[in-house]
Design an enzyme around this catalytic site. Structure first.
Site, mmCIF file in Angstrom:
data_model
loop_
_atom_site.group_PDB
_atom_site.id
_atom_site.type_symbol
_atom_site.label_atom_id
_atom_site.label_comp_id
_atom_site.label_asym_id
_atom_site.label_seq_id
_atom_site.Cartn_x
_atom_site.Cartn_y
_atom_site.Cartn_z
ATOM 1 N N LEU A 89 0.822 -1.211 0.000
ATOM 2 C CA LEU A 89 0.000 0.000 0.000
ATOM 3 C C LEU A 89 0.856 1.260 0.000
ATOM 4 C CD1 LEU A 89 -2.616 -1.103 2.652
ATOM 5 C CD2 LEU A 89 -2.903 -1.079 0.187
ATOM 6 N N GLY A 90 2.025 1.172 0.597
ATOM 7 C CA GLY A 90 2.851 2.372 0.624
ATOM 8 C C GLY A 90 4.114 2.143 1.415
ATOM 9 N N GLY A 92 7.112 4.231 3.799
ATOM 10 C CA GLY A 92 7.489 5.468 4.456
ATOM 11 C C GLY A 92 8.718 5.235 5.283
ATOM 12 N N GLY A 93 9.124 6.278 5.934
ATOM 13 C CA GLY A 93 10.310 6.185 6.753
ATOM 14 C C GLY A 93 10.147 5.136 7.836
ATOM 15 N N MET A 94 8.903 4.887 8.174
ATOM 16 C CA MET A 94 8.612 3.968 9.262
ATOM 17 C C MET A 94 8.450 2.546 8.780
ATOM 18 S SD MET A 94 8.309 4.115 12.396
ATOM 19 C CE MET A 94 7.059 2.853 12.546
ATOM 20 N N VAL A 97 3.842 -0.625 4.352
ATOM 21 C CA VAL A 97 2.516 -1.085 4.747
ATOM 22 C C VAL A 97 1.957 -1.962 3.629
ATOM 23 C CG1 VAL A 97 0.214 -0.420 5.479
ATOM 24 C CG2 VAL A 97 2.167 1.018 6.062
ATOM 25 N N LYS A 112 2.094 -3.563 8.979
ATOM 26 C CA LYS A 112 3.144 -2.559 8.892
ATOM 27 C C LYS A 112 4.426 -3.226 9.333
ATOM 28 C CE LYS A 112 3.303 2.207 9.609
ATOM 29 N NZ LYS A 112 2.881 3.371 10.377
ATOM 30 N N ASP A 204 2.513 11.185 18.312
ATOM 31 C CA ASP A 204 2.909 11.527 16.949
ATOM 32 C C ASP A 204 1.657 11.756 16.105
ATOM 33 O OD1 ASP A 204 4.518 12.043 14.766
ATOM 34 O OD2 ASP A 204 4.670 9.937 14.187
#
Lengths: 1267, 196
Positions: A89-90, A92-94, A97, A112, A204
């Site tokens: 799905l995507g 990111g820095g984290m 997902v 995730k 956050d």
């Protein structure tokens, strides 16, 4: 980077010193350091970069390489533990997902994957696990559910609820409507509140961590978890160097987080403030070019809430200020507090230009209405530009009319229009014009005191009749005396439009009037009135109505027809949804795409009615048929197992069955109160505590059956749909319903003790509905009160309904109570212009009063009855009424006799008996002088004016009219003032002063138009024709006279024969003799018996005598006109007849006959009146008669006076005519031929100039042939 | 030097190098490089998660494979890792360069989900750019460049870096911060210059 090696040491030293200081002080510290400018510049940049660098180089180079090269991240599908990863799905820095399937539970989840290995530190792992459990325990509709924190072969991942939708961050790229913003913010606040209550702080909160489902619902992600995981499982197993405990996304960190303190719930509150700010359409309030500067701004700068568009609502501003306080102690301390403040701000926000009314919580999304919305937007744009309209949205119940209107309101509010809603109520029990009263009241609540006062302006007395709150706020206006016929309503409607006009200067208005199929007739008429004026106003009115309902009222169908036929409004018919639209509706409601089979089944059963779809969905959902425990569609969704009820009412019944019995009880009572209801009354009637009512309402709210209604002191709710209300009230038997209605009436009476008048319609409604359970006497009282109230508000149809209902209740139709009801009924019928039934009702009332010996009421009822006859020019019946009344009042008190005598005087004068009329006036004045009664004084003065004018006693009439005018002004009787103005104009005409008369007409017309005095307006139009004619402007005269003829027909003016009279005169002067005679014959046919006494016939005789002499004499002999009686008062018709007869006889060369009228002509001159309103000078007639009688001295005097008057006025035609007759008569006389020729040449020249060919030819003939 | 038993060779060379034999380092380097290259490529081929791919893990694996830990002092590990860091930098940057010459966008498959402002994943995190900037930093302040190399490319902890450089961990931290800020500033200026 401009730093050279020569400065490097200094740079390093200053940089290291600076970063030891708190973030907010670093820049200032560097600025104050005594170093070279290059060093300072370099260090300033470095500390800015330092703050930006938080994430820079944090990830190991190899991971970065892998990501950059697109290597390493596994491409689905692959397996991970018990999950089948389906697609990505995507990233990111984290971490990444993925969409995945839980192989054990057969549900879709989001995974995730976190970077890094598990730290070897078992304590850290345990702590993490503990926190994960806490986060997983958060079970809240607005929080993304965390199912698990798992590890598989050293890889850590979070398993969470799969959400289809977008992040708030991406939503924020497009403008968010104020109402939606409040809703989203409210949901985020609720989510935070729930988490904080469990001791979980997000730490956050950013727009990226807030998801919006396809249905627009909020889901907050990563609660208290993600950052911890990163922390515990980070690449080094320790907090990132230099980051201290500073996890959080820099731009959303609270000042204390930046300072490195451990963040608590109040840091979330700060972040929430920033998000709220962005939702409200503002930029990030601390946004700067770099992260470092942003952080510094968060730490030290005040939030930037400015915007050049529109200011934020005050309450919202205040809330933002508190949320964004630098010191955590200065912020609201709990999310509960924030949420409350937010609700207040939301409730207060929809003022002018500040957003629409709060959206219904259970409101359906708007699907498949693009063309309709575009059409509405076009109308809105045009309205904003000053050219408004009315749009009627029709469709079957539940088709989404309200939803569409709501969507438009949101747009309107976003464009700074005032957006308001009013509701028409089903089945009575509301004040007249309820929907417009709703709108006005909401409007005035929001306007400041002085603005409201300015907007009301001179319309206050009228608006106060509609809207009791206006009286409360601005004081009781002076009472308005009675107006005849429709005029009260016209005055009221015009006042309403005036208010709209003044409002339009403040801001454009958009009103939604809901359910106009239930509107009372006055509301519909007002809507029609507004529709006529809308094109000139910045106003858009949206009416919603049901189509095809069999119980639509005839009034509604008629009005709708008329509005549409006359193109006063546009219509918009909503149709059912297509299957794809049903699918997107279901997706919106569930937040997930529904299985095709389910969509198809629901579509087939509901045929695409959105409300039905929603109810079925809710029903199946409540039955637990749709979703598995984890919120995904049940995989074993057996459609054969799902029974969809046949109709929406059946669905509703099923849904109601699931409520607690106590809830049902409360709601049932509420359903009998109305579409909307207050909780006070509910408590009172249900006999339960406020808590019990609140419980019931809460359950009903949760079940999407009711919704809160705007902000008011008393909590109010409304049923989400009329069908819900119907379903509830249908559940109980008639006797029970009646019983509850009776209790409601009693409760309202008790709750509003002391000011029960305003509640009369509601109480009356309940008492009527209570039937046998109600006390008949009090039902009658409230019906009468309600009727009077409606009448005062010019809601005549409503009043009539109440009177009829009351009369139907009375067994003994002969009682005095019945008499009062008949009279009231007669009054409203009269106001509605329904004269025949009105007369019958008055007659009945008078009969009953007479039987009861109630002389006062008899006298009172006689007054309006005579007015009907007077207005209809029915002199005969007029006189019979007053004669009969006087007979019955022979022994009555003087003021009663005086009252009727004044009316009798008018009746006599209308019948042509000026003498009798003046005698009656004298007698009445004598009686009236014995009592001091202002009403009587006013009535008397007005009647005296009429009677003296009719008798052509102009000086008396003038004096009386000045007195009457003063009294009318005192009584604020605008109608009377208009009447008196008209008399003044007539007096000026009679004095042969056309220029002055024209000026007076221009002034007087304004007020006449304001009150809609049709008679006067018609007459002024005709007078304009007459004045144009007198000035020689035949074309203009004809236009005006034709217009007057049309208007008179339209308004049903009984005096419209005067228009034909004037048209005849115009034709005659223009040389079109045949036309003239036709017009005059029509006038003869139209003229009623009155103080005009056959003036048309006399005029016809004069015209015939001029054109066809023999015919004229036959006509004269067949029907001799009424002429003035010597030594008596005469109505002016007789005097005018005299002038026509003299002129006609002179044309016919019947000089002896004319000579016989000389004495009467001299009496006419003695009245001091110069001309009739045809502007023929009486002096000329008298001169003709004198000449015929051989009194040449007198004749010359009259001709001289006539010519002088005509020149002064000026009246060129009258002047030419005076020349003509003088010459013609002298020529007949024979011995002053030279003089005669001189006058005739003067006449010829003047007639030529005026293009009066017939007269010119006659003059030329006389000059050439002597005849 | 046997191809089949690099452990013995590398361990011996490491000990010799630590004892002052500079030539031992030169001989050790190709062995370490080969192993690291092999490991890195294996990882980057996608056999494992990139998110899990860790320089530290990689180098540690190389260390375990090449060095017999029973024969070396714990401090030797830091020195070994320091060598690895340099090599790792070379390997990764080479890899990035070779990939860049391939079709553009080959690796750009991910949709960013971080949408908040300002972007968290800065566009400056490009290995080649960082490598160049680090080169520039080394000219101005070699130790700071070295700290960055050790920690970023080598995955060394603050303590390990401190041992390698014979400075205090605090100094490493300070160097790291200033170096990192300088790099960012330098890269931004370069990007700016490129654009104009």
């Amino acid at each position: 980077m401009p730093t050279g090696p020569e400065h490097w040491l200094a740079v390093e030293r200053l940089f290291l010193a600076a970063i030891d200081r708190p973030v907010g002080q670093r820049a200032a510290f560097v600025d104050s350091a005594t170093v070279s400018p290059e060093v300072r510049r370099a260090v300033q940049e470095l500390i800015a970069r330092d703050a930006d660098a938080a994430a820079f180089l944090e990830r190991p180079a190899a991971a970065l390489a892998a990501e950059q090269l697109g290597l390493g991240t596994p491409v689905p599908p692959f397996h991970l533990g018990g999950y089948e990863v389906i697609d990505r799905l995507g990233v990111g820095g984290m971490g990444c997902v993925y969409r995945a399937r839980d192989l054990r539970l057969h549900r879709q989840v989001a995974l995730k994957l976190l970077p890094g290995h598990l730290a070897a530190d078992t304590a850290a792992r345990e702590r993490l696990h503990h926190e994960a459990l806490a986060a997983a325990a958060l079970d809240h509709p607005f929080i993304c559910k965390v199912y698990d924190v798992a590890e598989h072969e050293g890889e850590a991942f979070i398993v969470m609820e799969m959400i289809e939708g977008q992040t708030l961050a991406s939503r924020l790229r497009h403008p968010v409507e104020r109402s939606e913003a409040f809703r989203i913010a409210g949901e985020v606040a609720e989510a935070l509140e729930a988490a904080h209550a469990r001791g979980i702080v997000h730490r956050d909160l950013t727009p990226s961590n807030v998801m919006l489902t396809a249905g627009g619902r909020v889901k907050v992600l990563d609660f208290g978890l993600a950052k911890r995981l990163e922390h515990v499982w980070g690449n080094t197993g320790a907090p990132p160097p230099g980051s201290q405990d500073r996890y959080g996304t820099p731009a959303y960190m609270a000042p204390e987080q930046i300072a490195g303190e451990h963040p608590d719930a109040r840091a979330d509150i700060f972040a929430f403030g920033i998000i709220l700010c962005e939702l409200a359409g503002r930029r990030h309030p601390f946004r700067r070019a770099t992260v470092a500067q942003t952080l510094a701004a968060i730490a030290g700068d005040p939030p930037d809430l400015a915007d050049d568009r529109a200011p934020l609502p005050v309450l919202l501003c205040q809330l933002l200020d508190r949320l964004l306080a630098k010191c955590a102690d200065d912020r609201p301390q709990t999310m509960a507090e924030v949420r409350q403040a937010l609700q207040h701000a939301a409730a207060a926000a929809p003022g002018p230009g500040h957003g629409p009314p709060a959206a219904a919580p259970g409101q359906l999304p708007l699907v498949e209405r693009d063309p309709e919305m575009r059409m509405l937007m076009r109308q809105l744009t045009s309205a904003l530009a000053g050219s408004g309209s009315v749009v009627l949205i029709g469709g079957e119940p539940g088709i989404g009319k309200t939803r569409l209107a709501q969507a438009l309101l949101e747009q309107a509010a976003a464009l700074d229009a005032v957006a308001l809603v009013g509701h028409c109520r089903e089945a009575g029990g509301s004040v007249p014009y309820a929907a417009f009263v709703d709108v006005l009241e909401r409007l005035f609540e929001r306007l400041g005191e002085s603005t409201a006062r300015a907007v009301l302006g001179e319309s206050l007395p009228e608006i106060a009749r509609l809207m009791p709150t206006a009286t409360r706020r601005f004081g009781e206006p002076a009472p308005v005396t009675e107006f005849p016929l429709h005029q009260e309503r016209r005055l009221l409607f015009n006042a309403f439009l005036d208010v709209l006009r003044r409002l339009g200067r403040l801001a454009p208005q958009v009103f939604v009037v809901e359910d106009i199929q239930w509107a009372d007739e006055p509301t519909l008429l007002l809507l029609q009135h507004v529709a006529e004026a809308a094109p000139g106003l910045p106003l858009l009115v949206i009416g919603t109505h049901r189509d095809g309902d069999i119980d639509l009222s005839r009034a509604f169908v008629r009005t709708l027809d008329r509005i549409v036929r006359e193109r006063l409004a546009r219509r918009l018919t909503l149709h059912r949804l297509t299957m794809p639209a049903v699918e997107s509706l279901l997706t919106s409601m569930s937040g997930r795409r529904p299985p095709d089979r389910l969509t198809r089944t629901i579509y087939q059963h509901t045929e695409g009615n959105p409300f039905f779809v929603a109810e079925v969905f809710q029903h199946l959902h409540e039955e637990g048929r749709l979703f598995a425990a984890d919120g995904t569609w049940r995989t074993n969704l057996e459609l054969s197992d799902i029974r969809i009820p046949d109709g929406v009412r059946v669905v509703l019944r099923h849904r109601l069955d699931r409520l607690r019995p106590s809830t049902i009880r409360v709601l049932t009572v509420a359903s009998l109160i109305g579409q909307s209801f207050g909780t006070n009354l509910l408590e009172h009637v249900c006999g339960v505590t406020g808590d019990a009512v609140a419980d019931a309402i809460e359950q009903a709210e949760a079940a999407r059956l009711v919704e809160a209604e705007g902000a008011s002191r008393e909590p109010r709710y409304r049923f989400l749909h009329a069908l819900v209300r119907r379903a509830l009230s249908d559940r109980i038997s008639l006797p029970r319903r009646q019983h509850i209605h009776a209790r409601l009436a009693a409760a309202i009476e008790q709750l509003h003790a002391g000011r029960v008048d305003k509640q009369a319609p509601v109480i009356a409604h309940h008492l009527l509905a209570a039937g046998a359970a109600a006390d008949q006497a009090s039902t009658l009282v409230y019906l009468t009160l309600a009727a009077e109230q409606a009448r005062r508000a010019a809601a005549f149809e409503e009043a009539l309904g109440y009177f009829d209902a009351a009369l139907a209740l009375i067994d003994d139709d002969d009682s005095p109570v019945a008499a009062g009801l008949h009279e009231g009924r007669a009054d409203v019928l009269r106001s509605l212009g329904r004269f025949a039934p009105a007369v019958a009702a008055y007659d009945r009332a008078i009969e009953l009063y007479d039987a009861a010996g109630d002389q006062a009421r008899l006298a009172a009822a006689t007054y309006p009855l005579t007015l009907i006859h007077a207005w209809n020019a029915d002199a005969r019946r007029h006189l019979s009424v007053t004669t009969r009344a006087l007979d019955r009042l022979s022994d009555a008190a003087p003021e009663l006799r005086a009252r009727v005598l004044f009316l009798h005087a008018l009746a006599l004068s209308a019948s042509g008996d000026a003498e009798g009329a003046l005698a009656a006036i004298a007698e009445a004045r004598g009686l009236a002088s014995r009592v001091h009664d202002p009403v009587l004084e006013l009535t008397g003065a007005v009647q005296e004016v009429h009677v003296s004018y009719h008798a052509m006693q102009i000086p008396q009439a003038r004096a009386a009219s000045e007195r009457a005018m003063r009294l009318c002004r005192q009584a604020r009787d605008v109608w009377g003032c208009v009447d008196m103005d008209w008399h003044q104009v007539m007096a000026t005409i009679y004095a042969a002063r056309p220029l002055q008369a024209r000026k007076m007409i221009d002034q007087a017309r304004v007020q006449a138009e304001q009150v809609g005095h049709h008679n006067v307006l018609w007459f002024y139009r005709l007078l304009e024709g007459v004045l144009a004619l007198a000035a020689g402007d035949f074309k203009g005269a004809e236009e005006h006279a034709c217009a007057a003829l049309t208007l008179g027909d339209l308004y049903g003016i009984p005096w419209n024969f005067s228009s034909e009279l004037t048209l005849g005169q115009i034709a005659l002067y223009s040389g079109r003799d045949d036309d003239a005679i036709q017009h005059l014959r029509r006038a003869v046919a139209l003229e009623p018996d009155s103080y005009w006494t056959g003036v048309s016939r006399a005029a016809l005789f004069a015209a015939l005598a001029q054109a066809r002499q023999t015919e004229a004499m036959t006509a004269l002999q067949e029907c001799p006109p009424q002429l003035p009686v010597a030594n008596r008062a005469n109505v002016f018709g007789r005097w005018v007849n005299l002038t026509y007869v003299i002129e006609g006889l002179a044309w016919a060369d019947r000089l002896d006959d004319a000579a016989a009228l000389h004495a009467q002509a001299e009496s006419l001159i003695a009245t001091g009146v110069q001309c009739f309103r045809d502007m023929r000078l009486y002096r000329t007639s008298a001169a003709i008669a004198a000449a015929c009688a051989g009194d040449w001295r007198r004749s010359d005097e009259h001709f001289d006076a006539a010519i002088a008057l005509a020149q002064a006025a000026p009246l060129p035609i009258a002047e030419a005519q005076a020349h003509f007759w003088r010459g013609r008569l002298l020529l007949r006389h024979g011995d002053r031929t030279d003089d005669a020729h001189g006058w005739l040449r003067g006449a010829l020249r003047r007639f030529d100039d005026l293009r009066m060919s017939g007269y010119a030819a006659a003059a030329a003939r006389l000059l050439a042939h002597g005849r | 030097m046997s191809e089949t038993n690099p452990i013995v060779d590398v361990t011996g060379l490491l000990v010799e190098w630590k004892n002052g034999d500079r030539a031992a380092l030169d001989r050790m380097m190709p062995l370490v490089h080969r192993e690291l290259h092999r490991l890195a490529h294996r990882c980057l081929r996608g056999e494992r998660h990139a998110d899990v791919l860790q320089t530290t893990a990689l180098i540690n694996e190389a260390y375990l494979r090449l060095v017999d830990i029973t024969r070396v002092d714990w401090r030797d590990r830091a020195h070994f890792l320091a060598v690895c860091a340099t090599m790792m930098r070379r390997i990764l940057v080479e890899l990035a360069r070779s990939r860049r010459s391939l079709k553009r966008g080959a690796g750009a498959v991910a949709l960013p989900i971080d949408e908040e402002f300002p972007a968290r994943a800065a566009p400056v995190e490009d290995l080649i750019t960082i490598d160049n900037a680090l080169e520039a930093l080394a000219e101005l302040d070699p130790r700071k460049a070295r700290v960055i190399e050790l920690r970023f490319f080598g995955g060394l902890s603050v303590e390990e870096s401190a041992i390698c450089l014979s400075v205090s961990p605090d100094t490493v931290m300070r160097d790291w911060r200033l170096g990192r800020a300088w790099l960012l500033a330098h890269i931004s200026t370069e990007v700016h210059a490129d654009r104009s």
